[in-house]
Design an enzyme around this catalytic site. Structure first.
Site: not given
Ligand code: FAD
Ligand code: DHB
Length: 389
Positions: A72, A200, A296, A384
């Site tokens: 991604h 999101y 995370k 990220y």
């Protein structure tokens, strides 16, 4: 029984560390409370940073991950009907990989079995003894029969509810915690993902996340009340609520179907310091928890494994204690950065019961800033895809 490193907990942290240590010939035993099927039954993480992928390669377990994982290059963020994309690869040069934690764990189990690694399932009454002496050992029972495992070191990889953290005396241990006033209700469904990248979503009705495992398996989450139970939510109610929280054009094209898993996770930020006490090391969720926003948790467990693996290897191969002496400080420096990012992203995306009109305006202003500012997007992308080890 005798080993060099005893691992408590046989999920990603314990298995990955065990598998890595096997390669240079360091003897390990992994002790897991549950059965293998139950360990594989939990649906959790889905997004892997390159650091974790590199460790899987080093452990010789990355073939299926490379074949089936989906790269991604970015993710979508929405508020109301406004949606924008943060391009990870453009800003950092690195994508993330979508590949389920269940599959990571399965690959590690298979490799560990093939390499002749020792894993004991169904252990009960695990207790750590003598971690502050030269003769540490772990006592446990299997099928009611008491066992004793002598070792040089103990790696506490037993998650937030494990026994390892509690073995560190209270006068040594310092804990930092923030509990969020909501949870995530997640479902897995055999339907194509609504969009080819994650979404999101911040909405007046609360947060939502559209994720996936592959082209025909979707993972969706909605912010829910802490008093909710998965059984309170029919599939129809879940889909209806999800549609109300994502942009209208996405809601229109969402394909729904029966859920094949439904669960609720509370949200928590938590860190314990230090992560080493004498011959005991904490690794992964045993030492720290992040709210899942930003993916995370597993990735931070992986960075602990990286530091601890290298420290133990240096100790056994070169006789140098420098790595194990520096483990806690080194791991915590990265842990706190992941804590900050997960806390920030959670604060940006969720509705809080006590949010004032001013707080709401601040959320929207920050989302607007992120949408229009390349430096802000870059900072987000760097976190990220994972800060370097
Ligand atoms: P755990 O997975 O908690 O494993 C600990 C193991 O220890 C368990 O198998 C347990 O049975 C065993 N154990 C406990 N006590 C004992 C004992 N006394 N004796 C022996 N064994 C014991 N992270 C990401 O990086 N990306 C994501 O996309 C992401 N999404 C998530 C979504 C959800 C809904 C949730 C809940 C979490 C998510 N996470 C994500 C976080 C991630 O799943 C965890 O950080 C990860 O599982 C931590 O692995 P661990 O091995 O340290 O601990
Ligand atoms: C998933 C979970 C997360 O917490 C996240 O930020 C992204 C994806 C998932 O389960 O797919």
């Amino acid at each position: 029984m005798k080993t060099q490193v005893a691992m408590i907990g046989g999920r990603p942290s314990g298995l990955l560390l065990g598998q890595l240590l096997l390669k240079p010939g360091i003897d390990t035993v992994v002790l897991e409370r549950k059965t293998k099927d139950r360990v594989l039954g939990r649906i959790r993480a889905g997004v892997l940073e390159r650091g974790l992928v590199a460790l899987m390669e080093q452990a010789g377990c990355a073939t299926r991950l490379h074949a089936e994982g989906i790269l991604h290059d970015g993710a979508m963020i929405s508020y109301g009907d406004t949606m924008f994309r943060v391009d990870f690869t453009e800003h950092t040069g690195h994508p993330v990989i979508v590949y389920g934690q269940t599959e990571v764990t399965r690959d590690l189990f298979d490799a560990h079995e093939q390499a002749g690694g020792a894993t004991v399932f169904n252990v009960e009454d695990v207790a750590i003894h003598g971690a502050d002496t030269d003769a540490p050992h772990v006592c446990y029972t299997v099928d009611g029969v008491p066992q004793r495992l002598q070792c040089d070191f103990i790696a506490g990889c037993d998650g937030f509810h494990g026994v390892s953290r509690q073995a560190i005396p209270l006068n040594v241990r310092r804990e930092y915690e923030k509990v969020y006033p909501f949870g995530w209700l997640g479902i897995l469904s055999q339907t194509p993902p609504v969009h080819h990248e994650l979404i999101y979503a911040n909405s007046p009705r609360g947060f939502a996340l559209c994720s996936m495992r592959n082209d025909s398996l979707s993972r969706y989450y909605i912010q829910c009340s802490l008093s909710d139970k998965p059984g309170y939510w029919t599939d129809a109610a879940f889909w209806q609520e999800l549609k109300r929280r994502i942009p209208a054009d996405m809601a229109e094209r969402l394909i729904t179907g029966p859920s094949i898993e439904k669960s609720i996770a509370p949200l928590r930020s938590f860190v314990t310091e230090p992560m080493r006490w004498q011959r005991l090391f904490l690794c992964g969720d045993a030492a720290h928890i992040v709210p899942p926003t930003g993916a995370k948790g597993l990735n931070t467990a992986a960075s602990d494994v990286h530091y601890l693996y290298n420290a133990l290897r240096d100790y056994y191969e070169n006789g140098s204690p420098a790595g194990i002496d520096g483990y806690s400080e080194q791991a915590l420096a990265r842990v706190w950065k992941a804590e900050r990012f997960s806390w920030w992203f959670s604060s940006l995306m969720h509705r809080y019961p006590d949010q004032s009109p001013f707080d709401l305006k601040m959320q929207i202003a920050e989302l607007e800033f992120l949408r229009t500012n390349a430096a802000a997007q870059r900072a987000m992308a760097e976190n990220y895809v994972g800060l370097p080890y």
